[in-house]
Design a protein around this motif. Structure first.
Motif, mmCIF file in Angstrom:
data_model
loop_
_atom_site.group_PDB
_atom_site.id
_atom_site.type_symbol
_atom_site.label_atom_id
_atom_site.label_comp_id
_atom_site.label_asym_id
_atom_site.label_seq_id
_atom_site.Cartn_x
_atom_site.Cartn_y
_atom_site.Cartn_z
ATOM 1 N N ARG A 158 0.838 -1.190 0.000
ATOM 2 C CA ARG A 158 0.000 0.000 0.000
ATOM 3 C C ARG A 158 0.882 1.252 0.000
ATOM 4 N NH1 ARG A 158 -5.280 -1.396 1.129
ATOM 5 N NH2 ARG A 158 -5.806 0.741 1.738
ATOM 6 N N TRP A 159 0.462 2.263 -0.778
ATOM 7 C CA TRP A 159 1.270 3.450 -1.032
ATOM 8 C C TRP A 159 0.524 4.730 -0.651
ATOM 9 C CZ3 TRP A 159 6.048 3.341 -4.040
ATOM 10 C CH2 TRP A 159 6.451 2.048 -4.377
ATOM 11 N N CYS A 160 1.291 5.736 -0.240
ATOM 12 C CA CYS A 160 0.775 7.086 0.011
ATOM 13 C C CYS A 160 0.951 7.928 -1.266
ATOM 14 C CB CYS A 160 1.562 7.778 1.115
ATOM 15 S SG CYS A 160 1.775 6.822 2.624
ATOM 16 N N SER A 161 0.338 9.107 -1.278
ATOM 17 C CA SER A 161 0.539 10.072 -2.355
ATOM 18 C C SER A 161 0.724 11.456 -1.746
ATOM 19 C CB SER A 161 -0.651 10.087 -3.313
ATOM 20 O OG SER A 161 -0.505 11.102 -4.286
ATOM 21 N N THR A 162 1.703 12.205 -2.281
ATOM 22 C CA THR A 162 1.925 13.560 -1.762
ATOM 23 C C THR A 162 0.902 14.558 -2.288
ATOM 24 O OG1 THR A 162 3.458 14.066 -3.562
ATOM 25 C CG2 THR A 162 4.401 13.171 -1.521
ATOM 26 N N GLN A 163 0.187 14.179 -3.358
ATOM 27 C CA GLN A 163 -0.806 15.070 -3.962
ATOM 28 C C GLN A 163 -2.116 14.317 -4.162
ATOM 29 O OE1 GLN A 163 -0.142 18.282 -4.457
ATOM 30 N NE2 GLN A 163 2.019 18.002 -3.846
#
Length: 325
Positions: free
Chosen positions: A169-174
């Motif tokens: 699972r990944w985050c996003s800065t935008q």
């Protein structure tokens, strides 16, 4: 941010990087020779470039923490002594590849030597353009960290771990339309990469980043064997050398003189007669001896024997040339 959730074996780009599980505490095994499909990253860090390293943060190749199994003797050491320090490098060799190609391939190994916050590890990040390279805008950075994948990733210190990031699972800065809202960015929510590719079919990767961000005081860690769709990055102090091959035994001297029609021995379908730098006749100039055209004897035109009309004489005089051992 970054890492990779362990989920089975991974073999990428023809290289030999097969690892199972989230952690790997086997003895460090040096790589004796270059591995196909591997890019060796030396102390100059090429093909990576510094992206955002803030003093007193550092990113350098050394052997302080050794390497994971199959990773040689060194790794990329990342140090952020205080909360303002940052260490980040980027490779753009995979720029333009679809994000979908990273789902089965993205992975890395990481080690924590010391940390003020025990769960912190370096992260793997993917810089993306979610609406495609031909459309303005669409920039974001996706980040993978073990701490945000607690069901699959170990954060035990002093042990090399293999993180299968593409499966995690990944985050996003935008914010990204259809997958990350404004209040979900910066790791307030994590999503699998398949959610990003479904919401934005044109999403491509523009950079692969190894990052140890600010806000990680006292973190002394290392990364190695970073896998992408095209290669595995192995950080080493020196490039492994190709081992010297044993000397090939030359062909033995033939026991019969040359025969008309027999051709030049050594030209048997192999370049240079199967020997490197062997010349055009199997590595020997006339087998090392000057031979008269008729084998040293005046021969009658029929070899001294009348041949029956119905018996066909082989082109090579009835003898097979000896094979090289």
């Amino acid at each position: 941010m970054a890492a990779l959730a362990a989920a089975g074996a991974l073999i990428v780009g023809g290289g030999a990087a097969a690892m199972v599980g989230t952690s790997n505490a086997d003895p460090v095994l040096p790589v004796p020779a270059p591995v196909v499909g591997t890019t060796y990253v030396l102390p100059d860090l090429l093909p990576f470039k510094t992206l955002d390293t803030r003093a007193p943060g550092t990113a350098e190749v050394d052997d302080e923490f050794g390497a994971p199994t199959g990773g040689g003797e060194a790794s990329l050491r990342l140090q952020t002594p205080d909360g303002t320090a940052k260490a980040s490098i980027v490779s753009r060799e995979d720029a333009g590849k679809p994000l979908a190609a990273f789902i089965p391939t993205a992975a890395y190994s990481a080690y924590q030597g010391a940390a003020t916050v025990p769960v912190q590890f370096p992260s793997l990040q993917l810089e993306v353009d979610y609406n495609g390279l031909d459309t303005p805008g669409g920039f974001s950075t996706l980040g993978y960290e073990p701490v945000y994948n607690p069901t699959t990733d170990s954060t035990e210190a002093g042990v090399w771990h293999r993180y299968q990031a593409g499966a995690g699972r990944w985050c996003s800065t935008q914010p990204i339309p259809g997958v990350i809202t404004e209040d979900e960015r910066r790791c307030n929510a994590t999503k699998p990469l398949s959610d990003f590719t479904t919401a934005q079919p044109n999403i491509v990767v523009t950079g692969v980043i190894i990052n140890q961000g600010s806000g990680n005081p006292g973190l002394d860690a290392a990364v190695d064997l970073v896998s992408t769709p095209s290669t595995i990055y192995d950080f080493e102090l020196t490039k492994p050398e190709v081992p010297t091959l044993p000397t090939t035994k030359p062909c033995e001297e033939p026991t019969t003189p040359a025969h008309p029609g027999g051709g030049e021995w050594g030209e048997d379908g192999h370049e240079n007669g199967g020997h490197e730098d062997g010349g055009t006749n199997g590595g020997h100039e006339d087998q090392g001896h000057e031979k008269p055209d008729n084998g040293g004897h005046e021969q009658p035109s029929d070899g001294g024997h009348e041949q029956p009309d119905d018996q066909e004489q082989p082109d090579d005089g009835g003898h097979e040339p000896p094979a090289c051992s």
